[in-house]
Design a protein around this motif. Structure first.
Motif, mmCIF file in Angstrom:
data_model
loop_
_atom_site.group_PDB
_atom_site.id
_atom_site.type_symbol
_atom_site.label_atom_id
_atom_site.label_comp_id
_atom_site.label_asym_id
_atom_site.label_seq_id
_atom_site.Cartn_x
_atom_site.Cartn_y
_atom_site.Cartn_z
ATOM 1 N N THR A 260 -115.034 20.820 37.716
ATOM 2 C CA THR A 260 -115.283 21.004 39.147
ATOM 3 C C THR A 260 -114.235 20.221 39.941
ATOM 4 N N PRO A 261 -114.126 20.466 41.268
ATOM 5 C CA PRO A 261 -113.182 19.677 42.067
ATOM 6 C C PRO A 261 -113.400 18.173 41.939
ATOM 7 N N GLU A 262 -114.656 17.745 41.938
ATOM 8 C CA GLU A 262 -114.936 16.310 41.815
ATOM 9 C C GLU A 262 -114.522 15.775 40.456
ATOM 10 N N GLN A 263 -114.769 16.555 39.395
ATOM 11 C CA GLN A 263 -114.366 16.125 38.058
ATOM 12 C C GLN A 263 -112.843 16.052 37.947
ATOM 13 N N LEU A 264 -112.141 17.007 38.547
ATOM 14 C CA LEU A 264 -110.678 16.976 38.524
ATOM 15 C C LEU A 264 -110.159 15.737 39.250
ATOM 16 N N ALA A 265 -110.764 15.412 40.386
ATOM 17 C CA ALA A 265 -110.349 14.219 41.119
ATOM 18 C C ALA A 265 -110.594 12.960 40.289
ATOM 19 N N ASP A 266 -111.715 12.921 39.562
ATOM 20 C CA ASP A 266 -112.004 11.777 38.686
ATOM 21 C C ASP A 266 -110.959 11.667 37.577
ATOM 22 N N ILE A 267 -110.574 12.815 37.021
ATOM 23 C CA ILE A 267 -109.573 12.820 35.948
ATOM 24 C C ILE A 267 -108.232 12.323 36.475
ATOM 25 N N VAL A 268 -107.847 12.788 37.660
ATOM 26 C CA VAL A 268 -106.596 12.333 38.267
ATOM 27 C C VAL A 268 -106.620 10.824 38.472
ATOM 28 N N GLU A 269 -107.732 10.315 38.976
ATOM 29 C CA GLU A 269 -107.825 8.868 39.198
ATOM 30 C C GLU A 269 -107.773 8.095 37.890
ATOM 31 N N ALA A 270 -108.432 8.610 36.855
ATOM 32 C CA ALA A 270 -108.430 7.920 35.562
ATOM 33 C C ALA A 270 -107.026 7.831 34.977
ATOM 34 N N HIS A 271 -106.207 8.866 35.191
ATOM 35 C CA HIS A 271 -104.857 8.877 34.632
ATOM 36 C C HIS A 271 -103.829 8.213 35.536
ATOM 37 N N LEU A 272 -103.923 8.446 36.839
ATOM 38 C CA LEU A 272 -102.841 8.081 37.747
ATOM 39 C C LEU A 272 -103.242 7.097 38.839
ATOM 40 N N GLY A 273 -104.519 6.758 38.932
ATOM 41 C CA GLY A 273 -104.944 5.760 39.896
ATOM 42 C C GLY A 273 -105.544 6.333 41.169
ATOM 43 N N ARG A 274 -106.138 5.428 41.937
ATOM 44 C CA ARG A 274 -106.847 5.826 43.150
ATOM 45 C C ARG A 274 -105.912 6.438 44.194
ATOM 46 N N ALA A 276 -103.163 8.155 43.789
ATOM 47 C CA ALA A 276 -102.805 9.528 43.428
ATOM 48 C C ALA A 276 -103.958 10.473 43.741
ATOM 49 N N ARG A 277 -105.171 10.008 43.517
ATOM 50 C CA ARG A 277 -106.333 10.847 43.839
ATOM 51 C C ARG A 277 -106.369 11.169 45.331
ATOM 52 N N GLU A 278 -106.143 10.165 46.146
ATOM 53 C CA GLU A 278 -106.225 10.359 47.591
ATOM 54 C C GLU A 278 -105.123 11.280 48.107
ATOM 55 N N ARG A 279 -103.996 11.352 47.387
ATOM 56 C CA ARG A 279 -102.853 12.153 47.855
ATOM 57 C C ARG A 279 -102.781 13.535 47.222
ATOM 58 N N SER A 280 -103.753 13.876 46.368
ATOM 59 C CA SER A 280 -103.607 15.105 45.578
ATOM 60 C C SER A 280 -104.616 16.190 45.933
ATOM 61 N N GLY A 281 -105.315 16.036 47.038
ATOM 62 C CA GLY A 281 -106.332 17.026 47.377
ATOM 63 C C GLY A 281 -105.792 18.433 47.494
ATOM 64 N N ASP A 282 -104.609 18.597 48.120
ATOM 65 C CA ASP A 282 -104.057 19.940 48.300
ATOM 66 C C ASP A 282 -103.631 20.555 46.973
ATOM 67 N N ILE A 283 -103.095 19.719 46.056
ATOM 68 C CA ILE A 283 -102.670 20.245 44.756
ATOM 69 C C ILE A 283 -103.890 20.647 43.929
ATOM 70 N N ILE A 284 -104.949 19.851 43.997
ATOM 71 C CA ILE A 284 -106.176 20.207 43.275
ATOM 72 C C ILE A 284 -106.728 21.533 43.792
ATOM 73 N N GLN A 285 -106.723 21.712 45.097
ATOM 74 C CA GLN A 285 -107.232 22.966 45.661
ATOM 75 C C GLN A 285 -106.360 24.144 45.237
ATOM 76 N N GLU A 286 -105.040 23.944 45.246
ATOM 77 C CA GLU A 286 -104.148 25.011 44.787
ATOM 78 C C GLU A 286 -104.402 25.340 43.322
ATOM 79 N N PHE A 287 -104.618 24.302 42.517
ATOM 80 C CA PHE A 287 -104.925 24.493 41.101
ATOM 81 C C PHE A 287 -106.195 25.328 40.931
ATOM 82 N N LEU A 288 -107.225 25.004 41.686
ATOM 83 C CA LEU A 288 -108.485 25.738 41.596
ATOM 84 C C LEU A 288 -108.313 27.184 42.044
#
Length: 336
Positions: A260-274, A276-288
């Motif tokens: 889900t979008p929330e799970q993807l954001a959690d994965i991004v944070e786990a790998h790249l930090g908080r 990166a999570r805050e700056r990646s919303g548009d890329i996550i949406q494009e991915f979805l």
């Protein structure tokens, strides 16, 4: 009059490590740290731990893992490539404090015997010949057969021990059509026989053989290997073929859905930090959005976000082209 270099050209100069102009330079000195999942300067233990900690299972996956553990049954995990099927095994082993995961990658040529053990008969014969050549008059003893038998990942997982090992049988759907059925008897019996050791004389009941994880040699009595704690077996499949009903009924089955979008954001944070999570919303949406039109793996998303948030960011025009290439569906026609 001096000319001012355009800002985009200066940014290109900053980002490009390889320029393609044939002139040697020290651009590698500017290369930022690699993505966490592409670092090879740490021990295998550290990399496995990081892989386990970055995984975010959903509630259904947690329930099915527990069912498999309680019932001592293999867990058959099916899902799209890149949804974390294999990483689940590392997450389970880490959380339960078990030894490193035993990994058996399956190909179209994989056989049950390769998973159980390998006997190097030619190597043993060669050493016997060398001993006889070195001392032709002496009655040279045959080399220790245990040095020429190595248990495979499945065989190692079935060794008797108080706590189970985690065995990852990866991409079983790539196997020959007979392998799933061949596994049934081993899973039901919890063990197997090594005929080369079973045939040894009565005065040689115990042989110490090698294991797939290259630890200390382990004793095998009369060729019998049988577990005391059934391993936690996680079998992955990309769903490219159906398995026989007899095999399926002996497994606990788990279908891993795309995150889900929330799970993807959690994965991004786990790998790249908080950050990166805050700056990646548009890329996550494009991915979805792209996922609705084709298969995409989570590591494609992580690659795109890393390029957009790492220390040396490409110019915007290049970044958009790179994002388009990186987020290309896995089932898209062509390679470009």
């Amino acid at each position: 009059m001096a000319t001012t270099e355009p800002a985009s050209a200066a940014q290109d100069e900053t980002w490009f490590i390889y320029r393609g102009d044939g002139r040697p330079h020290d651009g590698l000195e500017r290369l930022p740290e690699p993505p966490p999942w592409r670092r090879f300067d740490r021990s295998g233990t550290d990399r496995r731990r990081d892989r386990a900690l970055s995984y975010r299972p959903d509630k259904n996956a947690v329930k099915m893992v527990n069912a498999a553990v309680y019932l001592r049954r293999p867990l058959l995990v099916t899902g799209r490539p890149g949804t974390g099927k294999s990483t689940l095994a590392y997450n389970v082993a880490y959380e339960l404090g078990l030894e490193p995961v035993l990994y058996w990658p399956i190909t179209s040529k994989s056989t049950l015997e390769q998973g159980l053990y390998r006997y190097d008969a030619i190597g043993r014969l060669h050493e016997t010949s060398l001993r006889q050549a070195a001392a032709p008059a002496a009655d040279a003893a045959a080399p220790d057969i245990g040095r020429f038998i190595r248990l495979g990942p499945l065989g190692t997982a079935l060794l008797p021990r108080p706590r189970p090992r985690v065995l990852l049988i990866d991409e079983l759907d790539k196997s020959d059509i007979d392998l799933p059925n061949d596994l049934l008897n081993v899973f039901e019996e919890g063990g197997f026989t090594i005929p080369e050791l079973d045939r040894l004389p009565e005065e040689q009941p115990m042989v110490h053989v090698m294991t797939s994880d290259e630890r200390a040699r382990v004793p095998v009595e009369r060729g019998q290997v049988r577990c005391t704690a059934f391993p936690i077996v996680i079998i992955t499949s990309n769903g490219e073929r159906e398995f026989p009903p007899a095999f399926l009924r002996r497994c606990i089955r788990l279908m891993i859905e795309p995150p889900t979008p929330e799970q993807l954001a959690d994965i991004v944070e786990a790998h790249l930090g908080r950050q990166a999570r805050e700056r990646s919303g548009d890329i996550i949406q494009e991915f979805l959005d792209r996922q609705t039109r084709g298969d995409l793996a989570t590591d494609q998303l992580l690659n795109a976000i890393y390029l957009a948030t790492s220390g040396a960011r490409p110019p915007q025009s290049d970044l958009e082209e790179l994002r388009e290439a990186i987020l290309r569906p896995l089932d898209a026609a062509g390679s470009g």
